[in-house]
Write a protein that holds these residues in place. Structure first.
Motif, PDB file in Angstrom:
ATOM      1  N   GLY A 262     -20.173   8.207 -18.578  1.00 25.77           N
ATOM      2  CA  GLY A 262     -19.192   7.171 -18.238  1.00 25.77           C
ATOM      3  C   GLY A 262     -18.252   7.544 -17.111  1.00 25.77           C
ATOM      4  N   MET A 263     -18.466   8.687 -16.458  1.00 24.98           N
ATOM      5  CA  MET A 263     -17.568   9.153 -15.394  1.00 24.98           C
ATOM      6  C   MET A 263     -18.062   8.625 -14.042  1.00 24.98           C
ATOM      7  N   LYS A 264     -17.334   7.679 -13.463  1.00 23.70           N
ATOM      8  CA  LYS A 264     -17.771   7.053 -12.212  1.00 23.70           C
ATOM      9  C   LYS A 264     -16.847   7.358 -11.027  1.00 23.70           C
ATOM     10  N   SER A 265     -15.542   7.247 -11.235  1.00 26.19           N
ATOM     11  CA  SER A 265     -14.607   7.405 -10.123  1.00 26.19           C
ATOM     12  C   SER A 265     -14.418   8.870  -9.772  1.00 26.19           C
ATOM     13  N   VAL A 266     -13.869   9.111  -8.583  1.00 28.47           N
ATOM     14  CA  VAL A 266     -13.583  10.482  -8.136  1.00 28.47           C
ATOM     15  C   VAL A 266     -12.646  11.164  -9.127  1.00 28.47           C
ATOM     16  N   GLU A 267     -11.617  10.441  -9.567  1.00 31.72           N
ATOM     17  CA  GLU A 267     -10.636  11.010 -10.490  1.00 31.72           C
ATOM     18  C   GLU A 267     -11.299  11.399 -11.818  1.00 31.72           C
ATOM     19  N   GLU A 268     -12.158  10.520 -12.320  1.00 29.80           N
ATOM     20  CA  GLU A 268     -12.813  10.790 -13.607  1.00 29.80           C
ATOM     21  C   GLU A 268     -13.754  11.990 -13.508  1.00 29.80           C
ATOM     22  N   VAL A 269     -14.564  12.025 -12.460  1.00 27.25           N
ATOM     23  CA  VAL A 269     -15.557  13.086 -12.315  1.00 27.25           C
ATOM     24  C   VAL A 269     -14.884  14.438 -12.093  1.00 27.25           C
ATOM     25  N   THR A 270     -13.911  14.477 -11.181  1.00 33.83           N
ATOM     26  CA  THR A 270     -13.266  15.761 -10.882  1.00 33.83           C
ATOM     27  C   THR A 270     -12.467  16.278 -12.077  1.00 33.83           C
ATOM     28  N   SER A 271     -11.873  15.373 -12.837  1.00 36.90           N
ATOM     29  CA  SER A 271     -11.134  15.787 -14.035  1.00 36.90           C
ATOM     30  C   SER A 271     -12.107  16.335 -15.089  1.00 36.90           C
ATOM     31  N   GLY A 299     -14.465  13.469  -1.224  1.00 37.90           N
ATOM     32  CA  GLY A 299     -13.854  12.727  -2.323  1.00 37.90           C
ATOM     33  C   GLY A 299     -12.466  12.202  -2.066  1.00 37.90           C
ATOM     34  N   GLU A 300     -11.635  12.933  -1.306  1.00 38.56           N
ATOM     35  CA  GLU A 300     -10.250  12.502  -1.071  1.00 38.56           C
ATOM     36  C   GLU A 300     -10.104  11.622   0.159  1.00 38.56           C
ATOM     37  N   HIS A 301     -11.210  11.362   0.848  1.00 32.42           N
ATOM     38  CA  HIS A 301     -11.163  10.569   2.072  1.00 32.42           C
ATOM     39  C   HIS A 301     -11.657   9.140   1.832  1.00 32.42           C
ATOM     40  N   GLU A 302     -11.340   8.256   2.800  1.00 32.40           N
ATOM     41  CA  GLU A 302     -11.795   6.867   2.752  1.00 32.40           C
ATOM     42  C   GLU A 302     -12.576   6.545   4.020  1.00 32.40           C
ATOM     43  N   VAL A 303     -13.599   5.721   3.885  1.00 36.96           N
ATOM     44  CA  VAL A 303     -14.383   5.292   5.054  1.00 36.96           C
ATOM     45  C   VAL A 303     -13.538   4.364   5.915  1.00 36.96           C
ATOM     46  N   ALA A 368     -26.196  11.721  -9.290  1.00 47.38           N
ATOM     47  CA  ALA A 368     -27.610  12.112  -9.411  1.00 47.38           C
ATOM     48  C   ALA A 368     -28.545  10.915  -9.319  1.00 47.38           C
ATOM     49  N   ASN A 369     -28.008   9.739  -8.947  1.00 48.61           N
ATOM     50  CA  ASN A 369     -28.795   8.496  -8.900  1.00 48.61           C
ATOM     51  C   ASN A 369     -29.398   8.177 -10.270  1.00 48.61           C
ATOM     52  N   GLU A 370     -28.647   8.551 -11.290  1.00 49.50           N
ATOM     53  CA  GLU A 370     -29.073   8.339 -12.672  1.00 49.50           C
ATOM     54  C   GLU A 370     -27.814   8.129 -13.517  1.00 49.50           C
ATOM     55  N   LYS A 371     -27.866   7.152 -14.400  1.00 49.99           N
ATOM     56  CA  LYS A 371     -26.700   6.845 -15.220  1.00 49.99           C
ATOM     57  C   LYS A 371     -26.240   8.072 -16.012  1.00 49.99           C
ATOM     58  N   ASP A 372     -24.898   8.327 -15.938  1.00 56.75           N
ATOM     59  CA  ASP A 372     -24.216   9.378 -16.705  1.00 56.75           C
ATOM     60  C   ASP A 372     -24.595  10.787 -16.281  1.00 56.75           C
ATOM     61  N   TYR A 373     -25.093  10.949 -15.009  1.00 56.67           N
ATOM     62  CA  TYR A 373     -25.424  12.291 -14.532  1.00 56.67           C
ATOM     63  C   TYR A 373     -24.933  12.493 -13.082  1.00 56.67           C
ATOM     64  N   HIS A 374     -24.482  13.732 -12.824  1.00 54.48           N
ATOM     65  CA  HIS A 374     -24.129  14.158 -11.469  1.00 54.48           C
ATOM     66  C   HIS A 374     -24.866  15.458 -11.158  1.00 54.48           C
ATOM     67  N   LEU A 375     -24.985  15.746  -9.870  1.00 53.93           N
ATOM     68  CA  LEU A 375     -25.551  17.009  -9.417  1.00 53.93           C
ATOM     69  C   LEU A 375     -24.439  17.913  -8.912  1.00 53.93           C
ATOM     70  N   ILE A 376     -24.531  19.189  -9.219  1.00 58.75           N
ATOM     71  CA  ILE A 376     -23.579  20.151  -8.657  1.00 58.75           C
ATOM     72  C   ILE A 376     -24.354  21.157  -7.802  1.00 58.75           C
ATOM     73  N   ASN A 377     -23.625  21.783  -6.880  1.00 63.37           N
ATOM     74  CA  ASN A 377     -24.198  22.769  -5.945  1.00 63.37           C
ATOM     75  C   ASN A 377     -25.198  22.133  -4.980  1.00 63.37           C
ATOM     76  N   ILE A 378     -24.884  20.907  -4.532  1.00 63.41           N
ATOM     77  CA  ILE A 378     -25.687  20.264  -3.488  1.00 63.41           C
ATOM     78  C   ILE A 378     -25.343  20.901  -2.145  1.00 63.41           C
TER      79      ILE A 378
END
Length: 575
Positions: A262-271, A299-303, A368-378
């Protein structure tokens, strides 16, 4: 002018919809009244200010060698279609139909109309260079009119257009208009900065905005105190930090997939992962002229969408909808990442564009292009490739000047003028050409230069006011001097006031005579509210001796002057 004989309505309170100081004071001081949303009637005091600004602009434009014309407010649809802007300009262009069902545009700007005029009249290089200008009412169907005259649907504008044989001539005209604008804004008493700007729907390659510094400004600008660099945030550049360089020395760790329910936003993921936003790379799916593109940014920047649009030479960009994101990445919104992006429906590979600050980052975190997953060390190049590396982010507090090594200063600004190098954007589309010395047909090289008269007035009030009202500079004040009688029942005071009023008028000094039968306190409050630079008070002091009381509105200092020295002293104060 005698106030008892004119229309000078003031209000104790501003209407509720007035949000900023200039809007409130322009209503309260009797400069204007609202007719409909974003549409205002100028009352006598307000219109005198507009006329003063007009005169300053005319004097400086004429001095620069420009000629004044008056173009129609209505222009046919066919002309806008020639330039391609009938569809591009969007709903801000007010469109009307005549009785024959033909569409016309109510001019928000006049590039098409002036180019049509010149293509009919100018045939030879001998007729160039040429600069034409007008002062006219413009119309824009603002989605949310607000802030009084700062975002109105009907407003006054000076727009000028230069026509040259080559880029060298355009550069000369551009510099001339740039200096002319500085002269105009200096004479109007404004504190401003000229900043690099985005060209927007007007087009062209180079432009500068003249920004009045004010807390209530809708635009954000950055500038450098040391070297003078200044830009609108849409165009602002920055000096890249050394962080990316230091990170390039970090050892690459093995790629790992982690569960982030359920972690989607930058704040949620980094926390959740106990890391900093600068370690995360956002993958945003945009539609660029209808085609999906993956944008990578820290993460802290905006397009900065304006930068992106310009660098990609795109006509239209927007964030993709959830359906497109899932189709392109294979995962839902909030879990997109650059590793293993799915092929598009056509079988091709989605383009990946990385912001320049992503380069050199190590062991990044992304979806990770998959629900409820992220990749680290990219890591870039090892785990994914970027098709383009571009500066596509907005500047943020702490960024360094691109020319110096000191921090950029952020400020709010009100745009009062804008100058553009249009080049051949309109002349090519509208086939506005001339014959050069060798008889060859060439497109005219154009420049465009706009000033908002109402914005000059409103911005001036934003910069020059106190808790009691407006503080006009004498150059654009509706009147230079206000003569005020304390007691309208005292014949001696009336006699002295009449003599002072008549002597000022005789000297050509613009004077307003408050001869209304009101309490002195109400008159004093109105005097401060209206902001006339000098107030002459005729009361007991004037009757007892030969002294006249003068109050300077700018600093509220009161001077007692001998009546025989009144005129030269007034003239001295006004200078």
């Amino acid at each position: 002018m005698r106030m008892s004989k004119g229309l000078f309505p003031t209000l104790k309170e501003a209407p509720k919809e007035a949000e900023i100081v200039s809007h409130k004071l322009m209503i309260r001081a009797g400069l204007m009244r609202k007719l409909a949303s974003g549409i205002y009637t100028y009352l006598p005091l307000g219109y005198r200010v507009i006329r003063k600004i007009e005169n300053i602009i005319r004097e400086e434009m004429d001095r620069a060698g420009a000629q004044e014309v008056l173009l129609p407010a209505l222009s046919p649809q066919e002309l806008w279609e020639e330039s391609g802007r009938w569809g591009i300009y969007g709903p801000e262009l007010m469109r009307i139909k005549d009785r024959h069902d033909r569409f016309f545009g109510l001019g928000p700007t006049h590039e098409e109309v002036i180019t049509d005029l010149v293509r009919r009249e100018v045939k030879s290089y001998k007729q160039l260079p040429l600069t034409l200008y007008q002062i006219q009412t413009k119309f824009r169907d603002e989605i949310r009119p607000r802030f009084g005259m700062l975002r109105a649907r009907e407003f006054h504008m000076k727009d000028a257009y230069s026509f040259d044989r080559n880029e060298k001539g355009l550069e000369k005209n551009y510099k001339r208009m740039y200096q002319t604008y500085q002269n105009i804004f200096n004479r109007c008493g404004l504190k401003y900065k000229a900043v690099k700007a985005d060209t927007g729907p007007i087009g062209g390659d180079v432009s500068h905005e003249f920004m009045v510094l004010a807390k209530t400004g809708e635009d954000q600008i950055v500038y450098c105190k040391k070297c003078g660099y200044a830009a609108n945030v849409n165009r602002a550049e920055y000096r890249r930090s050394q962080v990316a360089g230091r990170r390039s020395q970090i050892k690459e760790e093995p790629l790992e997939k982690v569960e982030t329910p359920g972690m989607k936003s930058v704040e949620e993921v980094t926390s959740f992962l106990k890391c900093k936003p600068e370690n995360l790379v956002k993958t945003l799916i945009y539609k660029v002229d209808g085609n999906p593109v993956a944008i990578l940014i820290r993460g802290e920047h905006e397009v900065n969408e304006r930068k992106l649009e310009k660098l990609l030479k795109a006509k239209e960009i927007s964030l993709a909808d959830e359906e497109t994101i899932e189709k392109v990445t294979g995962g839902p919104l909030g879990f997109s990442g650059p590793v293993g992006l799915n092929p598009t429906a056509s079988g091709g590979r989605i383009e990946i564009i990385a912001d320049s600050d992503v380069v050199g980052m190590k062991n990044m975190i992304s979806g990770a292009n998959e629900k409820d997953y992220h990749l680290i060390n990219i890591n870039l190049d090892r785990d994914f490739k970027a098709d383009k590396i571009l500066d596509i982010r907005s500047v943020i507090p702490g960024d360094l000047c691109p020319k110096c090594k000191i921090k950029l200063i952020f400020s709010r600004g009100i745009e009062v003028g804008h100058v553009f190098k249009l080049g051949t954007k309109y002349s090519k589309d509208l086939k506005a050409t001339f014959l050069d010395e060798k008889g060859r047909e060439r497109p005219l090289i154009m420049g465009c230069y706009g000033i908002g008269l109402d914005r000059i007035m409103a911005a001036n009030i934003e910069q020059n006011h106190d808790e009691n009202g407006i503080i006009w500079p004498s150059s654009i004040a509706p009147y230079q001097v206000l003569v005020l009688i304390v007691n309208n029942q005292d014949k001696k005071q009336i006699k002295i006031a009449e003599e002072v009023y008549n002597s000022l008028e005789k000297e050509g000094i613009e004077v307003l005579f408050d001869d209304r039968d009101l309490r002195a306190g109400a008159k004093f409050k109105d005097a401060d509210l209206m902001g006339i630079p000098l107030r002459i008070t005729i009361g007991n002091k004037a009757m007892k001796g030969k002294k006249i009381e003068i109050k300077i509105r700018k600093n509220n200092k009161v001077h007692e002057i001998d009546r025989k020295n009144l005129i030269p002293k007034i003239q001295s104060f006004l200078k």
